[in-house]
Design an enzyme around this catalytic site. Structure first.
Site, short mmCIF file in Angstrom:
data_model
loop_
_atom_site.label_atom_id
_atom_site.label_comp_id
_atom_site.label_asym_id
_atom_site.label_seq_id
_atom_site.Cartn_x
_atom_site.Cartn_y
_atom_site.Cartn_z
N GLY A 108 -23.16 12.06 0.34
CA GLY A 108 -22.92 10.63 0.09
C GLY A 108 -22.29 9.96 1.30
O GLY A 108 -22.70 8.86 1.71
N SER A 109 -21.31 10.63 1.89
CA SER A 109 -20.63 10.08 3.07
C SER A 109 -21.62 9.90 4.21
O SER A 109 -21.56 8.92 4.96
CB SER A 109 -19.52 11.02 3.51
OG SER A 109 -18.63 11.25 2.44
N ASP A 132 -19.60 23.03 -1.27
CA ASP A 132 -20.84 23.37 -1.98
C ASP A 132 -21.91 24.03 -1.11
O ASP A 132 -22.85 24.62 -1.64
CB ASP A 132 -21.45 22.11 -2.62
CG ASP A 132 -20.55 21.56 -3.70
OD1 ASP A 132 -19.89 22.36 -4.37
OD2 ASP A 132 -20.50 20.32 -3.87
#
Ligand code: ATP
Length: 328
Positions: A108-109, A132
């Site tokens: 996302g970043s 992850d």
């Protein structure tokens, strides 16, 4: 002509991961080494919008290489998802005379950084910081090694008590979309079964495997369950299911939760973060932008952010096979 880079900002974004501090330290020290100005942004994109900046020098990052979490704090920021929010952030960077930024975070970043780069032609570089290990283009993300070592350490302890009482333990580990933590820690801790989001082995196979395990004389069993496993049952429901179908087992559940994110980074994560931090600054100085620093076959590489965020990394089929053989 690309603009000369004199001042670089660094920040952490999304979920924290052990080793982020080592990466911050590396970016700051590399800037100091190269005689560049460096600025820290607190609270990720939210801090960028708010202008929450602090000048950094080599001494600002003393004694953080070994610390978990992130000294710059992390945040999720809805406003940055909007064009207006990103414009505010851009204005703050221009006001502070910042020429480029390094973002340490996950998918996302990076998506946010890519958009920002496209909208304002602003140089950005990504460092993968997430437990992850789900980012395309890099064999390892910063924090993954620490997380699997934490999980293995805890499972070793659970096994001690499991074998003393002939118990079966379901251990839930992080992994909503990917099973890398479950699979790697499961093999490392000698789990009997590993349930991951990438494959549905079915409940029948679980029962068969547990029956075989009991028959072969094993005194305890550990089943690792990733949060997003595909059986359709969570760990507590799995416990009930097995108790109903295999009453010979005394079943317990352990949900590891956020402890998997914490703790001092392993040496592997510290070294990886140090290498990636140097590479990120060097790449920006070479005029590169919109890349993530990755590692493949022990060598650092630059991966277009677009590619890095295109999907999750696939599960290691060979490791699944190894796991199957080890549970014989
Ligand atoms: P983790 O892997 O730990 O979840 P992440 O970086 O994927 O880390 P997200 O919460 O997905 O974490 O993203 C962090 C922040 O990045 C968001 O709060 C938001 O500010 C920004 N961001 C995410 N996706 C986008 C997007 N599509 N456009 C603009 N900004 C985004």
């Amino acid at each position: 002509m690309t603009k000369k880079i004199n001042k670089i900002a660094v920040f952490t974004s999304g979920g924290d991961s052990p080793g982020m501090n080592s990466a911050i330290r590396s970016v700051v020290r590399t800037c100091a080494f190269m005689k560049l100005e460096c600025v820290a942004i607190y609270r990720g994109y939210q801090g960028m919008i708010d202008g929450d900046f602090k000048p950094m020098n080599a001494r600002s990052v003393n004694n953080i290489i070994n610390k978990g979490g992130t000294v710059l704090k992390s945040a999720r920021c809805e406003e940055f998802r909007t064009p207006e929010g990103r414009k505010k952030a851009y204005d703050q960077l221009v006001k502070a005379k910042i020429d480029a930024f390094v973002v340490i975070g996950g998918n996302g970043s990076f998506a946010g950084a890519q958009l920002f780069n496209e909208e304002f032609d602003f140089p950005v570089m990504g460092i993968p910081g997430t437990i992850d290990n789900d980012i395309i283009g890099t064999s390892y993300t910063i924090g993954f090694d620490t997380a699997i070592n934490t999980v293995v350490e805890v499972i070793d302890k659970i096994r001690d008590t499991a074998s003393s009482h002939n118990r079966l333990f379901f251990v839930e580990v992080m992994g909503r979309d990917v099973g890398h933590i479950a699979l790697n820690a499961g093999v490392g801790a000698g789990a009997e079964e590993i349930l991951i989001p990438e494959q549905n082995l079915g409940l029948e196979r679980l029962l068969d495997s547990l029956k075989r395990s009991k028959k072969s004389g094993k005194s305890s069993s550990i089943v690792i369950v990733a949060e997003g496993d595909k059986t359709g049952k969570n760990v507590f429901e799995l416990k009930e299911y097995v108790e109903e179908h295999l009453p010979i087992y005394d079943v317990r559940v352990s949900v590891l939760g956020h402890m998997q994110r914490g703790g001092n980074p392993t040496c592997f994560d510290r070294v990886l973060a140090s290498r990636m931090g140097v590479k990120s600054v060097e790449a920006l100085l070479e005029g590169k932008s919109n890349y993530m620093v990755g590692i493949r076959d022990t060598k650092l590489v630059l991966v277009p952010i677009k590619e890095a965020i295109s999907a999750h990394t696939a599960i290691d089929e060979e490791l699944i096979r190894v796991s199957d053989i080890m549970t014989t």
